[in-house]
Scaffold this motif. Sequence first.
Motif, short mmCIF file in Angstrom:
data_model
loop_
_atom_site.label_atom_id
_atom_site.label_comp_id
_atom_site.label_asym_id
_atom_site.label_seq_id
_atom_site.Cartn_x
_atom_site.Cartn_y
_atom_site.Cartn_z
N VAL A 153 35.84 74.81 37.50
CA VAL A 153 37.11 74.68 38.38
C VAL A 153 38.12 73.48 37.79
N MET A 154 37.44 72.54 36.96
CA MET A 154 38.17 71.59 36.51
C MET A 154 39.07 71.91 35.42
N GLU A 155 40.32 71.46 35.66
CA GLU A 155 41.40 71.67 34.52
C GLU A 155 41.37 71.01 33.19
N GLU A 156 40.87 69.83 33.00
CA GLU A 156 41.13 68.97 32.07
C GLU A 156 40.16 69.49 30.88
N GLU A 157 40.41 68.84 29.80
CA GLU A 157 39.64 69.39 28.53
C GLU A 157 38.49 68.64 28.41
N ASP A 158 38.13 67.54 28.90
CA ASP A 158 36.76 66.72 29.10
C ASP A 158 36.36 66.46 30.12
N VAL A 159 34.97 66.28 30.50
CA VAL A 159 34.40 65.91 31.75
C VAL A 159 33.46 64.84 31.57
N SER A 160 33.26 63.99 32.29
CA SER A 160 32.35 62.68 32.15
C SER A 160 31.21 62.93 33.17
N PHE A 161 30.10 62.31 32.68
CA PHE A 161 28.89 62.45 33.59
C PHE A 161 28.61 60.85 33.82
N LYS A 162 28.56 60.48 35.02
CA LYS A 162 28.20 59.25 35.40
C LYS A 162 26.90 59.20 36.30
N PHE A 163 25.97 58.05 36.02
CA PHE A 163 24.77 58.26 36.54
C PHE A 163 23.95 56.68 36.32
N THR A 164 23.05 56.79 37.18
CA THR A 164 22.28 55.43 37.00
C THR A 164 21.00 55.35 36.96
N ASP A 165 20.29 56.43 37.35
CA ASP A 165 19.00 56.64 37.58
C ASP A 165 18.71 58.33 37.63
N PRO A 166 17.60 58.68 36.83
CA PRO A 166 17.15 60.26 36.99
C PRO A 166 16.90 60.59 38.36
N THR A 167 16.88 59.84 39.36
CA THR A 167 16.57 60.36 40.65
C THR A 167 17.74 60.18 41.64
N LYS A 168 18.81 59.65 41.05
CA LYS A 168 19.94 59.17 41.94
C LYS A 168 21.45 60.12 41.57
N ALA A 169 22.27 60.19 42.35
CA ALA A 169 23.29 61.14 42.20
C ALA A 169 24.11 60.95 41.10
N VAL A 170 24.46 62.09 40.27
CA VAL A 170 25.18 62.22 39.26
C VAL A 170 26.61 62.53 39.66
N THR A 171 27.69 61.89 39.08
CA THR A 171 29.22 62.19 39.43
C THR A 171 29.60 62.84 38.23
N LEU A 172 30.30 64.10 38.56
CA LEU A 172 31.13 64.65 37.58
C LEU A 172 32.58 64.55 37.71
N VAL A 173 33.35 63.75 36.68
CA VAL A 173 34.76 63.45 36.67
C VAL A 173 35.42 63.96 35.67
N PRO A 174 36.58 64.48 35.89
CA PRO A 174 37.67 65.15 34.84
C PRO A 174 38.00 63.70 34.03
N VAL A 175 38.17 63.93 32.70
CA VAL A 175 38.92 62.80 32.02
C VAL A 175 40.26 63.36 31.42
N PRO A 176 41.36 62.82 31.68
CA PRO A 176 41.28 61.60 32.45
C PRO A 176 40.97 61.84 34.02
N GLU A 177 40.74 60.81 34.67
CA GLU A 177 40.43 61.08 36.07
C GLU A 177 41.64 61.46 36.86
N GLN A 178 41.22 62.27 37.76
CA GLN A 178 42.10 62.87 38.86
C GLN A 178 41.91 62.43 40.25
N ASP A 179 42.28 63.47 41.08
CA ASP A 179 42.10 63.15 42.36
C ASP A 179 40.90 63.82 43.11
N TYR A 180 40.02 64.39 42.44
CA TYR A 180 38.69 65.15 42.90
C TYR A 180 37.61 64.70 41.76
N PHE A 181 36.48 64.88 42.49
CA PHE A 181 35.26 64.73 41.80
C PHE A 181 34.14 65.58 42.31
#
Length: 366
Positions: free
Chosen positions: A330-358
């Motif tokens: 459902v993301m409309e942008e061409e690229d997506v970024s994965f943001k993370f810190t640890d294999p057991t903690k939350a992963v955030t999917l964010v459109p590139v460039p960033e929009q008003d959703y994640f």
Amino acid sequence: MKFKCSKNSILNEISITQDIISSRNALSILSNVLLDVDNNLLTIKATDLKIGFETQIPVSVEEPGSTTVFCDKLLGVLRAMPEGDIIFSVEKQKLIISSENNNIIFQLKIIEADKFPALKNVSENSYFSVPQKDFVEMVTQTSFAVSDDETRYFMNGVFLEKKENNLVMVATDGRRLSFVKKEFDSVPDNMETSIIPVKILGLIKKLATGEGEFLIAISDKTFFIKFDNNKIYSNLIEGQFPNYQRVIPEKQEQVAILSKEDFLSALKRVSVLVEQKSKRIFMKFYEGAIDIYTEETEVGDAKETLPCEYSGQDFVLVINYLYLLEPIKVMEEEDVSFKFTDPTKAVTLVPVPEQDYFHIVMPMQV
């Protein structure tokens, strides 16, 4: 009561009413749809007591009146009729449905309109307006993440609240979370926070043209919406929605950027050999690339490598592949970024460039 209208103009509306009351049986007035004709307009109403629907279509009225008829069979009759105009009339406690040349005739038993429950209403000054396009986008970005676990009923809908000048929608099933906000000047400061059942949001999305405005009101534990010729309401879900803000990571140091379409295509290919019970997919990030692969099963395994913008340490995430597929689709942008810190903690999917959703996904433990 007697009126004439084209098959296609009424068929679509009756299909919608059947979606609302499909769980009802033939013996209940709630299994019926109300038809009311006057001033060359046909008003159609349906309700299951939790959701109410009303719409109007232009017709040619010969005699005004109203009645109710079993919706499921009416829909079947309309689907069976040939293209063209259809004549409806009430005679001797039956709804007569006939072709214009009268060579096809159906008769359905009716129940008097005065036995049909009144639909809920709210004062006109309770409504505020938002663009259809923006509201539908918010529903698209969240509704798939709603929980289907009926024991956690407070997560069976989308949470809606106002924050400053923003309307915020959040959905979660406890393992993932989708968040979107949009700025609307028209939302009143005293708008009640609410949990809207996903069924009515799906209905709104299905009916909306994406043009013009929605008129929305929230009152007496009910969500009301008007657009085009439609009026819909739904009881809200009562309960305490989880504190979603606690789930949103404040800072995530590792960032990988990929082509959305390339990742989706690779994910669909590799998931062919995913173990179907766990739906577990592995993603290994390393300098300039990502490996997407499955664990080996008795059937086999799969692996695909994609280029990505990543320069951190080697990192492996294990995630239910549907929790990646659904938000990224459902993301409309061409690229997506994965943001993370640890294999057991939350992963955030964010459109590139960033929009008003994640979207936030919790990894699986191996």
